[in-house]
Design a protein around this motif. Structure first.
Motif, short mmCIF file in Angstrom:
data_model
loop_
_atom_site.label_atom_id
_atom_site.label_comp_id
_atom_site.label_asym_id
_atom_site.label_seq_id
_atom_site.Cartn_x
_atom_site.Cartn_y
_atom_site.Cartn_z
N LYS A 68 31.62 36.86 33.78
CA LYS A 68 30.29 37.31 34.22
C LYS A 68 30.36 38.67 34.92
O LYS A 68 29.76 38.88 35.97
CB LYS A 68 29.62 36.26 35.11
CG LYS A 68 29.36 34.94 34.37
CD LYS A 68 28.70 33.90 35.25
CE LYS A 68 28.29 32.69 34.45
NZ LYS A 68 29.40 32.06 33.70
N LEU A 69 31.09 39.56 34.32
CA LEU A 69 31.23 40.93 34.81
C LEU A 69 30.47 41.88 33.89
O LEU A 69 30.20 41.54 32.73
CB LEU A 69 32.71 41.32 34.87
CG LEU A 69 33.58 40.55 35.87
CD1 LEU A 69 35.05 40.89 35.68
CD2 LEU A 69 33.13 40.83 37.31
N PRO A 70 30.13 43.08 34.36
CA PRO A 70 29.41 44.04 33.50
C PRO A 70 30.21 44.33 32.23
O PRO A 70 31.41 44.60 32.28
CB PRO A 70 29.31 45.29 34.39
CG PRO A 70 29.42 44.78 35.78
CD PRO A 70 30.35 43.60 35.72
N LEU A 71 29.53 44.28 31.09
CA LEU A 71 30.22 44.41 29.81
C LEU A 71 30.73 45.82 29.55
O LEU A 71 31.56 46.02 28.66
CB LEU A 71 29.30 43.96 28.67
CG LEU A 71 28.84 42.50 28.70
CD1 LEU A 71 27.95 42.20 27.50
CD2 LEU A 71 30.04 41.55 28.73
N ASP A 72 30.21 46.79 30.27
CA ASP A 72 30.61 48.18 30.02
C ASP A 72 31.53 48.74 31.10
O ASP A 72 31.78 49.95 31.14
CB ASP A 72 29.37 49.07 29.90
CG ASP A 72 28.50 49.03 31.15
OD1 ASP A 72 28.70 48.14 31.99
OD2 ASP A 72 27.63 49.91 31.28
N LYS A 73 32.05 47.89 31.98
CA LYS A 73 32.88 48.38 33.08
C LYS A 73 34.06 47.44 33.34
O LYS A 73 33.98 46.55 34.17
CB LYS A 73 32.05 48.51 34.36
CG LYS A 73 30.95 49.56 34.30
CD LYS A 73 30.15 49.59 35.60
CE LYS A 73 29.03 50.62 35.50
NZ LYS A 73 28.21 50.65 36.72
N ILE A 74 35.14 47.68 32.61
CA ILE A 74 36.32 46.83 32.83
C ILE A 74 37.30 47.48 33.83
O ILE A 74 37.99 46.78 34.56
CB ILE A 74 37.04 46.52 31.50
CG1 ILE A 74 38.02 45.37 31.69
CG2 ILE A 74 37.71 47.77 30.92
CD1 ILE A 74 38.60 44.83 30.39
N GLU A 75 37.32 48.82 33.87
CA GLU A 75 38.34 49.50 34.68
C GLU A 75 38.36 49.09 36.15
O GLU A 75 39.45 48.84 36.70
CB GLU A 75 38.18 51.03 34.57
CG GLU A 75 38.56 51.61 33.22
CD GLU A 75 37.41 51.53 32.23
OE1 GLU A 75 36.34 50.99 32.61
OE2 GLU A 75 37.59 51.98 31.09
N PRO A 76 37.21 48.97 36.83
CA PRO A 76 37.27 48.61 38.25
C PRO A 76 37.88 47.23 38.51
O PRO A 76 38.30 46.94 39.64
CB PRO A 76 35.80 48.64 38.69
CG PRO A 76 35.10 49.48 37.69
CD PRO A 76 35.82 49.22 36.41
N PHE A 77 37.93 46.41 37.48
CA PHE A 77 38.37 45.03 37.66
C PHE A 77 39.75 44.75 37.08
O PHE A 77 40.24 43.62 37.15
CB PHE A 77 37.35 44.07 37.03
CG PHE A 77 35.94 44.30 37.50
CD1 PHE A 77 35.53 43.88 38.75
CD2 PHE A 77 35.02 44.96 36.69
CE1 PHE A 77 34.24 44.10 39.18
CE2 PHE A 77 33.72 45.18 37.11
CZ PHE A 77 33.33 44.75 38.37
N PHE A 78 40.38 45.78 36.50
CA PHE A 78 41.66 45.57 35.82
C PHE A 78 42.65 44.76 36.66
O PHE A 78 43.29 43.84 36.17
CB PHE A 78 42.30 46.91 35.47
CG PHE A 78 42.07 47.32 34.04
CD1 PHE A 78 42.16 46.40 33.01
CD2 PHE A 78 41.79 48.64 33.71
CE1 PHE A 78 41.96 46.77 31.70
CE2 PHE A 78 41.60 49.03 32.40
CZ PHE A 78 41.68 48.09 31.40
#
Length: 297
Positions: A49-59
């Motif tokens: 349930k994270l933003p689909l267009d922003k993976i980098e901040p959560f790597f």
């Protein structure tokens, strides 16, 4: 060594693992993503349930064991069972439009969808004058929703032979609050369609020929086959659609038909018609257009 949730701590770990699993399984990507990395990122972000267009901040965010377990379950479902990603997440995207999907409908994918934001220019010169649109073989209802959104003065009648598909389409129409502008019709093509004239008839019908049906990837075999199979040359339904279009179009009306990779079969099926091939992101072979005065009586 058994893979457990303790083997992973971050999204980076899971992303690498998912890509390896997907490539090892030689999955087919034709339902939204075009490669293992994009598909893995989408499934992981959706599951968490994270933003689909922003993976980098959560790597490198550390995950809870239950979160890791949830992602591993999804990775296994995609790679071992070869379930299309859209059926796992119950969503599919066409451009900026999100649609609910499940196994009752094929996963939305259409080159016609690319043409709607430009109002089918240059063939439609004044979008405000479009008042009635017919869409056949609606599936999830994605195209009529996009059509109603683009052509603000139009009412859209949309038909499908499948009651199950219409139930999914109804859910999507309600999600977009377009019940007053889209009429869903259970119909074998034109059979139950209102006796009126349409400015546009739009369709992405079943068009896969028999030979190609026999070679479909496992992911496509998860979809309702009635929504894919188009007979020996893929043109069984297309012939009926073309044959019945003229009497249902206004004098300046347009028929637009998506036929995927079947251009050669389409041209062989309609040797006496001058098909206009519309340019899409896949080239000039996927969608053809006929004006009312070109159509047979």
């Amino acid at each position: 060594m058994n893979i457990t949730s303790h083997s992973f701590t971050t999204i980076r770990d899971l992303l690498r693992y998912a890509v390896t699993r997907f490539n090892t399984a030689e999955l087919f990507f034709g339902h939204g993503s075009s490669n293992a990395l994009d598909e893995a990122a989408y499934l992981i972000l959706h599951t968490l349930k994270l933003p689909l267009d922003k993976i980098e901040p959560f790597f490198d965010a550390r995950l809870l064991p239950e979160e890791v377990e949830a992602v591993l379950t999804v990775i296994d479902k995609r790679s071992t069972d070869r379930v299309p990603a859209a059926y796992i997440t119950n969503e599919a995207w066409l451009g900026s439009y999100r649609f609910y999907v499940d196994e009752r409908v094929i996963v939305p994918r259409s080159f016609i969808a690319e043409l709607i934001p430009d109002y089918f220019s240059p063939w439609v010169q004044n979008p405000d004058e479009i008042s009635n649109i017919l869409e056949l073989c609606t599936g999830s209802g994605c195209l009529p929703i996009m059509l109603a959104d683009a052509f603000g003065n139009a009412h859209v009648d949309t038909a499908d032979i499948s009651v199950d598909a219409l139930a999914v389409a109804r859910r999507n129409v309600e999600d977009y609050d377009l019940q007053d502008r889209i009429t869903l019709i259970e119909s074998d093509l034109y059979t139950n369609v209102p006796d009126k004239k349409y400015d546009l008839i739009i369709t992405n019908p079943p068009y896969v020929n028999s030979s190609s049906m026999d070679k479909l990837p496992q992911e496509y075999l998860r979809e309702p086959q009635i929504a894919l199979a188009g007979g020996a040359d893929g043109m069984d339904l297309v012939r009926k659609i073309v044959a019945g279009a003229k009497k249902r179009l206004t004098p300046r009306g347009i028929l637009m038909v998506e036929i995927g990779n079947e251009r050669a079969y389409a041209e062989a099926a309609f040797p006496d018609l001058e098909l206009t091939w519309v340019t899409t992101s896949a080239g000039d072979d996927m969608v053809f257009l006929l004006t009312a005065d070109q159509l047979p009586d």
